[in-house]
Design a protein around this motif. Structure first.
Motif, PDB file in Angstrom:
ATOM      1  N   ALA A   4      -5.010 -17.359  -1.139  1.00  0.00           N
ATOM      2  CA  ALA A   4      -4.410 -18.468  -0.162  1.00  0.00           C
ATOM      3  C   ALA A   4      -3.600 -18.064   1.064  1.00  0.00           C
ATOM      4  O   ALA A   4      -3.908 -18.592   2.093  1.00  0.00           O
ATOM      5  N   THR A   5      -2.858 -17.074   1.045  1.00  0.00           N
ATOM      6  CA  THR A   5      -2.033 -16.547   2.007  1.00  0.00           C
ATOM      7  C   THR A   5      -2.985 -15.701   3.043  1.00  0.00           C
ATOM      8  O   THR A   5      -3.032 -15.848   4.264  1.00  0.00           O
ATOM      9  N   LEU A   6      -4.154 -14.867   2.435  1.00  0.00           N
ATOM     10  CA  LEU A   6      -4.869 -14.226   3.108  1.00  0.00           C
ATOM     11  C   LEU A   6      -5.689 -15.076   4.121  1.00  0.00           C
ATOM     12  O   LEU A   6      -6.033 -14.810   5.344  1.00  0.00           O
ATOM     13  N   GLU A  16      -2.446 -27.440   4.151  1.00  0.00           N
ATOM     14  CA  GLU A  16      -1.560 -26.427   3.022  1.00  0.00           C
ATOM     15  C   GLU A  16      -0.136 -26.834   3.156  1.00  0.00           C
ATOM     16  O   GLU A  16       0.420 -27.159   2.092  1.00  0.00           O
ATOM     17  N   ILE A  17       0.525 -27.133   4.191  1.00  0.00           N
ATOM     18  CA  ILE A  17       1.873 -27.373   4.176  1.00  0.00           C
ATOM     19  C   ILE A  17       2.096 -28.945   3.735  1.00  0.00           C
ATOM     20  O   ILE A  17       3.146 -29.212   3.337  1.00  0.00           O
ATOM     21  N   GLY A  47       9.952 -17.262   8.387  1.00  0.00           N
ATOM     22  CA  GLY A  47       8.449 -17.497   8.650  1.00  0.00           C
ATOM     23  C   GLY A  47       8.133 -17.279  10.072  1.00  0.00           C
ATOM     24  O   GLY A  47       7.056 -16.827  10.482  1.00  0.00           O
ATOM     25  N   MET A  48       9.027 -17.772  11.044  1.00  0.00           N
ATOM     26  CA  MET A  48       9.112 -17.787  12.239  1.00  0.00           C
ATOM     27  C   MET A  48       8.583 -16.344  12.930  1.00  0.00           C
ATOM     28  O   MET A  48       7.789 -15.932  13.686  1.00  0.00           O
ATOM     29  N   ASN A  72       6.358 -21.920   5.686  1.00  0.00           N
ATOM     30  CA  ASN A  72       5.186 -22.321   6.434  1.00  0.00           C
ATOM     31  C   ASN A  72       5.388 -23.010   7.696  1.00  0.00           C
ATOM     32  O   ASN A  72       4.834 -22.751   8.899  1.00  0.00           O
ATOM     33  N   LEU A  73       6.524 -23.744   7.637  1.00  0.00           N
ATOM     34  CA  LEU A  73       6.732 -24.521   8.684  1.00  0.00           C
ATOM     35  C   LEU A  73       7.369 -23.902   9.802  1.00  0.00           C
ATOM     36  O   LEU A  73       7.221 -23.991  10.846  1.00  0.00           O
ATOM     37  N   GLY A  74       8.180 -22.657   9.395  1.00  0.00           N
ATOM     38  CA  GLY A  74       8.603 -21.705  10.397  1.00  0.00           C
ATOM     39  C   GLY A  74       7.382 -21.145  11.189  1.00  0.00           C
ATOM     40  O   GLY A  74       7.615 -20.878  12.399  1.00  0.00           O
TER      41      GLY A  74
END
Length: 518
Positions: free
Chosen positions: A33-35, A69-70, A289-290, A414-416
């Motif tokens: 999923a992350t890849l 996803e978010i 995350g940013m 993920n929001l970052g």
């Protein structure tokens, strides 16, 4: 002290093979999923050309996945209660694989966007539920090993994605960036079937569900993510689409807030953010995350546009940040027990800030090797910050709320990334223009140095028109380099400003066992 007064040390049975297969399945699903968030980045220009999408339209290939996803990540805890863990993950694995095949077979932009959105919806449940598997299938003494395995996959996914996507595009075809999920999905289904027990459906929870919150979450987060991703390209509120999406987002968050007030069991417990420690962690992981997603985007862009690297070569430079993750994985479980969380997270954030500051010294002559040191530093910083913050986030809430905490934690990360990509687009547009004007103002037509330079360029390039075009290209290149420097400065300062939040974290007992989200 007599033997009778010695404290009792609890004993736990060791996990069996089926439990470790389940843990391996969780880690594999999280990695997949992350890849897939970043695997298309290197192949994006090729994909756009083959399916007939413009550069602006092509950004939806990445945005569709991130938006879906978010939205799904915070819902995964509730979906797990309704469907049962094994049923949810089997459905997610099968759907993710199916939508991957749709993406690989796509011949039009709508078909690709539908496939990417489907990947995001199904893949969003694979990340937080991997933590659930570790919590429910491993005894506490063995959970540190599973937690390290999970943490490594989540960190490695966004880093490996561009390299793998670039390699497949260069050596085979961009289609295989999606088709590669077929054997991975098949292996995941087998591991889940063997490693997890079946749980009955809880259809009664559908009647008790916080439907206001679910609708608000989808509209609010979905609308906000699209506004952030597309706002700069659409000139923000000059675009009717952005205005509509902004209104949709506000309505969504209003519904989410109403659900918090009216529902006994809201779909996502925003009240957790009122906890001093958890609120601090949410802010810190957003910043992390940013940095993670922001630098993974900026550095390849710099290397491609300034240093003349191809997509695969640029991805290989980003891969340097994976070295510390691989090196630390065997030692992280013990380190988490021994090292104070405030010290570890503070060190991690400081290394991330220093690595971004180190990149403010770049120039138009900078090559990929210059980024190697900062990438290794960033890798160590990311590992320290994320591994320990995961522990702190779960320790800050009651055990029965750990699943809600996991959803909020992963959503914040993920929001970052979404905020970073949106901010990069804004800064690039504004600062390139500003730096170009400043450079032009510094070049006086009456300056002997400028006149000599232009005369030499005209002679070398066969005319004054060519010399002016060359000068314009040089100005744009230098302005772009200065803009990248600005971006690294901004990332550095954001981390430094929020670092004091580390002091709000409550330390784990020295030698205490790790805990997991579930």
């Amino acid at each position: 002290m007599s033997a009778a007064t010695l404290p009792m040390v609890p004993t736990y049975p060791r996990a069996d093979a089926a439990a470790w297969l389940a843990v391996a399945a969780g880690a594999l699903g999280a990695m997949m999923a992350t890849l897939d968030i970043s695997i298309v980045n290197s192949a994006l220009p090729t994909i756009q050309g083959e399916i007939g999408a413009s550069g602006t339209e092509g950004t939806w290939i990445s945005t569709a996945y991130l938006v879906a996803e978010i939205i799904t990540i915070p819902l995964s805890g509730w979906l797990e209660k309704v469907l049962g863990l094994r049923t949810l993950l089997l459905a997610a694995a099968l759907l993710f694989t199916g939508f991957s095949m749709l993406c690989g077979a796509s011949h039009s932009l709508p078909m690709m966007i539908a496939g990417r959105a489907g990947q995001g919806f199904s893949g969003g449940t694979l990340i937080p539920t991997a933590m659930t598997i570790i919590a429910t299938r491993l005894p506490p003494p063995q959970q540190p090993i599973g937690n390290t395995l999970f943490g490594g996959t989540v960190i490695l996914g966004p880093v490996v994605g561009p390299v793998l996507g670039g390699w497949l595009t260069e050596n085979a075809s961009w289609h295989y960036a999606f088709f590669i999920n077929l054997p991975v999905g098949a292996a995941l289904v087998m591991l889940l079937t063997v490693g997890l027990p079946h749980q009955r459906l809880r259809t009664d929870l559908l009647r008790q569900a916080d439907w206001l919150g679910i609708a608000g979450l989808a509209l609010g987060l979905g609308g906000l993510t699209v506004v952030l991703e597309e706002g700069e390209r659409e000139e923000w509120f000059a675009s009717s689409e952005i205005r509509i999406l902004a209104i949709v987002s506000v309505i969504g968050f209003a519904l989410l807030a109403l659900g918090q007030l009216r529902s006994e069991k809201p779909v996502i417990r925003l009240a957790l953010l009122r906890d001093r420690q958890f609120g601090a962690i949410a802010a810190l992981v957003t910043v992390a995350g940013m940095v993670i997603y922001g630098t993974a985007y900026v550095i390849p862009q710099f290397l491609v546009s300034i240093a003349g690297y191809n997509a695969l070569q640029a991805g290989e430079v980003v891969l340097f940040s994976a070295i510390p993750t691989l090196a630390m994985m065997p030692f992280t479980p013990r380190l988490v027990r021994l090292l104070d969380i405030r010290l570890a997270v503070g060190l991690g954030m400081a290394l991330m800030a220093f690595s971004a500051w180190h990149e403010t010294d770049i120039s138009s002559q900078t090559a990929g090797s210059t980024f190697a040191f900062s990438q290794v530093l960033r890798g160590f910083g990311t590992m320290f910050a994320m591994a320990w913050m995961n522990q702190a986030s779960i320790r800050s809430v009651a055990p029965e709320l750990a699943g809600d905490a996991s959803g909020l934690y992963n959503t914040a990360r993920n929001l970052g990334g979404s905020l970073a990509l949106a901010g990069i687009a804004v800064v690039q547009d504004q600062r390139i223009w500003l730096h170009s004007r400043r450079i032009e103002e510094s070049l006086s037509a009456n300056s002997p140095q400028v006149q000599t330079y232009m005369a030499d360029r005209a002679q070398a390039l066969g005319g004054m028109d060519n010399a002016y075009r060359s000068l314009s290209g040089t100005i744009q290149t230098e302005a772009l380099v200065m803009t990248y420097v600005d971006l690294f400065w901004i990332l550095t300062m954001i981390v430094i400003v929020l670092m004091p939040l580390v002091l709000l974290l409550r330390p784990l007992p020295k030698g205490g066992r790790m805990v997991m989200a579930h």
